[in-house]
Design an enzyme around this catalytic site. Structure first.
Site: not given
Lengths: 404, 404, 404, 404
Positions: A96, A180
């Site tokens: 990230r 997911s």
């Protein structure tokens, strides 16, 4: 709602971020710049260009960040032996900050005043993207559609797509999986669906990067990793770049059923969640790094690193990569790695990695002459131990007399 | 050399401690009390009685301490998830405080003013025995023959034995292995010989408690562990005492090739040494305990435990079990375990242990309603995340403005 | 006893080290090199030359190390805000590594194979000297006469001096005080005599560097310290070198009765001891440094520093200045100081130092616009706090529901 | 906005919380229960009853919580030697958990579904109130009017008061001071106004609880504190309850100009703020507690406490009193205090507190026989120090050889 002129969107090319793209244009009446990065997720990134173009985007960034990702994020983190909550190798967390950094750099290049991402309001990723963004560009506007819009069900999303002329067609091909998922060169993760019951075992066909230990070869594979300043620079004597190292280890690990993990973890936003992860190369790297450190690192340096590791891992997990405290800890960790040079020999076999040897020509602190069970010719005077123990015991003895 | 009247000797019945027995009598002109304990080392302890009697010992203590060992030492340590230097499960370390305690208790019962042990002056065990002894009886005299005598070679030892009428005969049967070994219910360790080269792989026939992963069954074994306050109280639903739990897990682990470890570790006396360990049951316990904690422990409690764990492990490794700082940490750790109740399901297969499920009827902190990817009916308001991130980012933004 | 050819002695010129000088020559039949340093102890060092020459020493080192001492030892330590056991500013501890380093450097220059010092076997200083020496020259021989000789009483020492032609005469002038004392630019310490009863108040005429608070001026003194990267570079706007800064602050502090301390501390060798200290300048520096950090340091950086400070202080106290773990921590601490620039205004009055102002033109993180109680024009959105609290409380709420 | 039936308000009787009272009734159409506590703020609490009655409140709680406050909050915190950011004694922080607890208990008693407080959205107190409330009653609704209403200026508040028939009259008498203030038995705080410039010195007439050092008596005051398990139980030999102890020490400290503090601190919500504090009794308590611990606490216990103290202080500051991690740490801290018994003698003089003596009849670990500079009759063998140092140096020497 703030006034926004141009927003850089972390765009995967998939359905969700395509909807977000449209929604941003409609809701904020702003220009959208798309940014799509190859960080080793194993999907082509070029198709994202076509889709972005089809939606009329003029500024499209598509980049291969794999080397930067491993060299500047994965490797520094492994120098710290970072593990979150005793198990998790931080595969999602570490990608990230790089995305956040590029979003901001592109915003600066394109004159955008906002960034946007597709992470939900329940997870850690929103925090990681946004803390990074704010740390790098304090005045930036962040738009997190999942926290703002009212498209809370899959049906409403599909309806939105249809109404806004987004090809639902290409959406079909993705998400064959009910989970997911997130992937990059370090790992692939699975959440949701039956995993929401922490007692339920993951189905075997969920795992994508590794064979099951049962299906791995019946013979072990031996490999040799070469370290320089704590980083792997060669496998079996062959010099490789950081991303190539990780790719090779993923292959080796995956083939041998290595790196599957099933945990319940504590999210920064306050809830527990259950996740399954495959980190084949990372699992090997962790084992190897500890082994080369065991030979070359001073005891107290190693223990200090161990005592700070949970804090470091927490910072990475919580999204504080771009914080002064993480940078300060990194300085210390990197300093500790100057002598972490040498080779580690590992055995890979049906799901497990074992160290079978380690050596360092110039930087070993293992002194055979002193450690030996044989006669050491006076290298170590056993009588010293008596005084060592006596003084270490002194406070305990004084207290024992007192406590009676 | 101090004047000593009576000494309690940690006596294995083997050649070395038999020589020590004689040497103590000769050197200190004192009475010797022998103490032999079954802590699960896998050897009969009764033969030690015959040998001690044959050498004229009048006060002979032979005891089965297995339950006490696991209940009061192994289990409390596993509540802390203690691992030394990222790898070592402290198998040798944790047995020493119990031996030290019994040596001192027996000294008090028999009016002895000294204790003695057969640990060398290079290792950690001397420290562990002696710190414990001094902490429990501050005025005790400790005699560590290996630090005092001049019997530094095997030949001189054998000569001493022969000259003093010690049956070298029974010595023959022991130590078929070229390694220096130590065993108790938690583990067996190997040091010395070819292991003194950290690059050399351990020979397969060295390992005694486990089959090699290659020779383990081709089908995985599933087990279910039941925890109460952080301790295992049942396996597959069958209630068991602490020692029985560990014995059963050793069997399960050993059969599946689990728990082998090959490391270079940092001794408290200042040198690095290479050791190989088999800890089949302990390896399973560690995995299981983390899993049940992951479900039932508050995040910050878990992180606090993680940040203190290296210190706790260091204390145990260095021999400070009987110290106020270890006891103080234990209080905190035990306090954290009140809700650590429930079941863990594990898969054992060819050297690896994997968690496949965990549950806790009353004490789970996993809230499916909140964690779900599906609609949560407002259990969690995603908008809260915006404020959460904004305030966590505030200091980073202020700094970013400053740093420009 | 080892064979020694030449030994470098830390020589004060006083009676004790003069006796040691002779004893070394006699006992080891070796050449002695003397080393005398001015580290601000407030005594002339040149007389040591005359005495050494009188005893026939050929290699005599006399050095002014005050600037090096403050710049490379005192200042780095104050960047860490190091306080041992909540009170002690480490005045003695921090001077030893420098002496150790020079002893070794001189040994290398003069071809000496040993060093020697006059510290006793009960204290911390022996440890500090010797750990430093071994870390810098692993093969060096260390001779600590107090641990070796049988001159355990003052009478036997005097007799030895007389018998070996050491002028007892010059001995008379020193030690007017009944206390064991040590001084350098950072502090002066007192131990022994009536201080051995921790309930007894120190006599007022013991203190040498400061007036008593009662005798300090009735009007406060205000000063302004200027910091660059965590170090003081100017007082009241006047640029000064490190040693000059500390000398000036000692004067200011001493005149105002600042820096007296009376504590019981835990020595590394295992006992408690009672010591009285005067650290006038250091006490001011500590207060000032925290004040400038409070304005310029990020919160989490400051907290990380605080959490590691006790470890850092322990390392310095125990003598591990020349260890990789101290160096590693220093890297981190120094990194944190890059923005620690600005001015602090302090009030000195009858024994206390108070901060009355702090400012930093470029590096302040204090944002008046955000912190204000007045209207902030939206710089801070109070509604963000609701989400911040909600998510921070989430785990507590889930646990509260569970615990019922 | 949630539907609320009955709300318990932390009601001071002042203008702000009177406006809040009305605003809650108007905005939420709910019943209000008022809760006013005497925690030593130095103002009468009974007037709050009259005002609440005048506004038609039926359920009015007015309580004297001083003893509970000191016994269960202040004293446990001082056992930890808690100081936030090196300076702040946590005076405001420690009162909030008690208020939160009583708010919730009253909510439970009166069947209220919400609580409310008068803390702003910029400060720490909102967090402390609300984290406590949520931890104790997970489903409670919290109303923080300052985050919700639009009465952002003093004028709009006054207008609201006038329009709703709130006696502005009584408002006049309060807030003679331009500062935002908070007081309880532990301290009084000042923020805002000219303090918003961190370079500006606080005006002397701001301080309310202490004379200035300049105006304090010219003769020192000596006091003797008696400790049991870490808590003060008597002053000058006179047994006292917890609150009486703190009241007496506040008087003694205030009279001698002790306990003024001027700092810039880091708030949990992410900004720096400047605060001035008077903590006369607390400043004395901190000094005394460290002194009695210095005599009775084991070294490693003391160091462990020191290393965890910043974390503990952070938890209290941030509002996590009612968290499992604070409770877990408290268990450890309280365990450490069992031997912290004895007396401390202190000198108070013009702003400073100095320890001049400490003793403990049964629990001292100070061993005069060992610590003495005189002949110790063999209580301590100086030769032990040689082995102690040698083994502690071993790793440094091995590394030094390697690093060459």
């Amino acid at each position: 709602m703030s006034k926004v002129n141009k927003v850089v969107l972390a765009y995967s090319g998939g359905l969700d971020t395509s909807i977000i793209l449209k929604w941003l244009e409609d809701t904020y009446d702003c220009e959208v710049v798309t940014f799509t990065a190859d960080i080793g997720q194993g999907e082509e990134v070029e198709p994202a260009r076509v889709k972005a173009e089809a939606m009329g985007i003029k500024e499209i960034y598509i980049e291969d960040l794999r080397e930067e990702f491993v060299r500047d994020y994965v490797f520094p983190m492994f120098r710290a032996n970072a593990i979150y909550e005793g198990e998790y190798l931080l595969g999602t967390s570490i990608a990230r900050p790089l995305i956040a950094k590029r979003l901001i750099e592109i915003a600066n290049e394109t004159g955008a005043d906002a960034i946007s991402h597709g992470a939900t309001g329940k997870g850690n990723d929103q925090v990681r993207f946004e803390l990074g963004a704010y740390a790098l560009k304090p005045g930036v506007e962040v738009i997190a559609p999942w926290r703002e819009w009212d498209l809370s069900s899959r049906e409403s999303l599909m309806a939105y797509a249809k109404n806004h002329g987004i090809e639902v067609d290409f959406a079909k091909s993705e998400k064959k999986s009910p989970y997911s998922m997130d992937a990059n060169l370090l790992h692939i993760s699975y959440e949701g669906d039956i995993l929401e019951d922490p007692w339920a075992e993951a189905e075997d066909d969920m795992w994508r990067w590794s064979v099951s230990p049962e299906n791995a070869p019946d013979k072990p594979t031996y490999i040799e990793l070469t370290y320089e300043k704590g980083d792997i620079v060669a496998i079996d004597g062959k010099a490789m770049s950081p991303a190539t190292v990780l790719e090779a280890l993923n292959k080796l690990g995956g083939d041998n059923g290595i790196g599957r993990l099933d945990i319940v973890e504590n999210r920064y936003v306050g809830m527990k969640s259950r996740g399954c992860y495959e980190t084949p190369g990372g699992t090997i790297m962790m084992k190897g790094h500890r082994a080369i450190e065991s030979l070359t690192l001073d005891r107290e340096v190693a223990h200090l690193k161990d005592s700070l590791m949970p804090k470091y891992a927490e910072l990475v997990y919580n999204g504080y990569w771009w914080s002064p405290e993480r940078e300060m800890m990194q300085k210390m960790i990197d300093e500790s790695q100057q002598y972490v040079n040498g080779d580690v020999r590992l055995k890979l076999y049906k799901g497990s990695v074992s160290v079978v040897g380690r050596r360092s020509e110039n930087d070993s602190l293992f002194d055979e002459k002193i450690a030996t069970f044989e006669d050491d010719d006076g290298a170590y005077d056993q009588k010293d131990a008596a005084g060592f123990i006596k003084l270490n015991a002194l406070r305990l003895r004084i207290a024992a007399k007192r406590n009676k």
